[in-house]
Write an enzyme that holds these catalytic residues in place. Structure first.
Site, PDB file in Angstrom:
ATOM      1  N   LYS A 184       9.654   2.115  -8.243  1.00 49.71           N
ATOM      2  CA  LYS A 184       8.624   1.428  -9.024  1.00 49.71           C
ATOM      3  C   LYS A 184       9.089   1.111 -10.446  1.00 49.71           C
ATOM      4  O   LYS A 184       8.564   0.213 -11.086  1.00 49.71           O
ATOM      5  CB  LYS A 184       7.335   2.241  -9.028  1.00 49.71           C
TER       6      LYS A 184
HETATM    7  C1  LIG Z   1       5.074   3.604  -3.964  1.00 48.30           C
HETATM    8  C2  LIG Z   1       6.110   4.165  -3.087  1.00 48.30           C
HETATM    9  C3  LIG Z   1       6.299   3.696  -1.783  1.00 48.30           C
HETATM   10  C4  LIG Z   1       5.403   2.663  -1.170  1.00 48.30           C
HETATM   11  O1  LIG Z   1       5.501   1.430  -1.810  1.00 48.30           O
HETATM   12  P1  LIG Z   1       4.460   0.257  -1.496  1.00 48.30           P
HETATM   13  O2  LIG Z   1       4.783  -0.795  -2.484  1.00 48.30           O
HETATM   14  O3  LIG Z   1       3.121   0.816  -1.613  1.00 48.30           O
HETATM   15  O4  LIG Z   1       4.751  -0.184  -0.130  1.00 48.30           O
HETATM   16  C5  LIG Z   1       7.359   4.227  -1.070  1.00 48.30           C
HETATM   17  N1  LIG Z   1       8.166   5.184  -1.571  1.00 48.30           N
HETATM   18  C6  LIG Z   1       8.017   5.657  -2.808  1.00 48.30           C
HETATM   19  C7  LIG Z   1       8.933   6.722  -3.294  1.00 48.30           C
HETATM   20  C8  LIG Z   1       6.997   5.170  -3.613  1.00 48.30           C
HETATM   21  O5  LIG Z   1       6.850   5.643  -4.845  1.00 48.30           O
END
Ligand SMILES: *Cc1c(COP(=O)(O)O)cnc(C)c1O
Length: 463
Positions: free
Chosen positions: A110
């Site tokens: 993210k």
């Molecule tokens: C947020 C997150 C996901 C899922 O991502 P999406 O965009 O909701 O599909 C997967 N793995 C990790 C480590 C995350 O922080």
């Protein structure tokens, strides 16, 4: 590029307005007016460094930001200081190509989107003046990445809700150890879905949203999806070069349908992607949808991949919008039906599929642990549990007609107990995480009601 809402009552607006609006004022999600076809540029693009590629892609969607400003935003977001040693390197482990997206400050993918979003917000505010108050809900990783994206920035405050006691101790500390004055952590009594509900309620109160100058950092913000499109291109190019394959597949562990949606946009733009493998944990609303055409909520299970412990995928509406032929009325009807019954459905094609662009599956806890253990044993590489959901699903569904790139969405050190359980060893470590446990924290506990959160925001900003 202009933006419109999936519900048809916003638009057409510029990119920067879409970034500030976050969730559409009509309750829909903002989408670009059209999806550019970049097939004619792939050859040139495949030779570019990450930042230059990001610039070429993002400028197609952000024409209202002057080129020089956009370059500077990108270079600041993706410098070697922020992402060490690179933003999105691909490594080969056994039969897989792993796209490591965890080299940013909070060790999860993210950061890639939220570092850019923080710089975008700052850029927009510096031109327009005024301030922005960000409200977000997190199941774990969004919160810390958002906080790191805006900490200390002038004119921006951030309020991040997390479900009290339901994020990992490390995730909690990554958020609550940031003591900058503009950062407000809120532990909400309830689940992540409660946090999302509160956020939607507050964001749906257009009057309050305007008065409080509220913005969103959740993956409903278009800029996040946009930033993520870049690494689908860069990784596809890398693996094309190393294998000579014409196209690749991506395996994407998902909860909110954000990351995999970015992959789908990349595919529609013309990136050399044959198929997307959508991987969920036991919270499998999305994999059920792509296998049956029925999107219906179930119970929320707690798993070892907590950032995907989600039943209602906030970005799914964007995909569904295209699925119903970009018809805002039809989409609104379906979402209203989903709101009242918890279920909606789309017809299957002649092959009995929802969409040939996707295959979908779920990995249970044992499969996740086995995948971590096997990968460590056979290839001396430690997968985090989210990444392992994707790898396990890819092993079952990928076939062997194209190289598979598995998105590694977090560093294993964020989830040490799962790593210990899988391997019997304490190998999920990272110095940045070890350091956290001794730092002071700040956090406020609130009941799971929108009014409590609203009151806090109003009091803090002096409304
Ligand atoms: C947020 C997150 C996901 C899922 O991502 P999406 O965009 O909701 O599909 C997967 N793995 C990790 C480590 C995350 O922080």
């Amino acid at each position: 590029m202009k933006y419109k809402s999936t519900r048809g009552r916003v638009g057409l607006i510029d990119f920067q307005d879409a970034v500030i609006m976050g969730l559409g004022d009509d309750g829909g999600l903002l989408v670009p007016q059209s999806i550019p076809d970049v097939r004619g540029r792939l050859k040139h693009w495949s030779g570019l460094e990450y930042n230059d590629l990001a610039f070429e892609i993002i400028r197609l969607f952000a024409g209202d930001i002057p080129d020089a400003d956009l370059r500077s935003i990108i270079n600041r977001s993706y410098s070697k200081v922020v992402f060490d040693p690179a933003v999105a390197p691909v490594v080969k482990t056994g039969p897989l190509h792993v796209l490591e997206l965890w080299h940013g400050p909070t060790l999860a993918f993210k950061d890639v989107a939220l570092q850019m979003l923080g710089n975008l917000f700052e850029h927009i505010l510096s031109r327009r003046g005024g301030e922005l108050n960000i409200l977000g809900a997190t199941s774990g990783d969004t919160g810390s990445a958002a906080i790191y994206g805006v900490r200390g920035r002038r004119g921006i405050r951030i309020f991040i809700m997390h479900p009290a006691g339901r994020v990992s101790p490390i995730q909690e500390r990554q958020m609550t150890t940031v003591l900058d004055e503009n950062v407000h952590n809120i532990a909400v009594d309830g689940s992540f879905d409660d946090c999302q509900r509160i956020m939607k309620q507050i964001a749906g109160d257009v009057e309050f949203k305007r008065a409080a100058r509220l913005g969103a950092v959740n993956s409903v913000n278009w800029a996040r999806v946009l930033a993520q499109i870049v690494y689908f291109f860069s990784a596809a190019f890398d693996v094309q070069k190393s294998t000579g394959a014409a196209g690749v597949k991506f395996s994407v562990p998902t909860g909110n349908f954000g990351d995999v949606l970015a992959g789908w946009y990349a595919m529609k733009m013309g990136a050399p992607i044959n198929q997307l493998i959508l991987a969920t944990n036991a919270n499998d609303i999305l994999s059920r949808f792509f296998n049956t055409g029925v999107y219906s909520t179930g119970k929320v299970y707690q798993t070892s991949s907590p950032s995907m412990d989600i039943q209602v995928a906030s970005n799914f509406e964007r995909y569904l919008y295209y699925k119903v032929g970009e018809d805002p009325q039809k989409l609104s009807d379906m979402m209203n039906q989903f709101g009242s019954t918890g279920s909606l459905g789309v017809p299957l094609d002649q092959q009995g599929k929802v969409d040939a662009d996707f295959v979908a599956g779920a990995a249970d806890e044992q499969q996740v642990l086995d995948t971590i253990a096997k990968h460590y044993r056979d290839y001396d590489y430690v997968l985090d549990p989210h990444t392992a959901v994707g790898v396990s699903t890819a092993m079952r569904l990928a076939g062997d007609d194209a190289p598979v790139i598995c998105l590694a969405t977090a560093h294993p050190a964020k989830f040490p107990s799962a790593i210990r359980k899988a391997t019997g060893q304490d190998i999920g470590r990272h110095p940045a995480i070890d350091k956290l446990m001794n730092l002071p924290t700040r956090c406020l506990n609130l009941p799971g009601e929108a009014s409590a959160v609203k009151d806090l925001i109003a009091a803090t900003i002096g409304l």
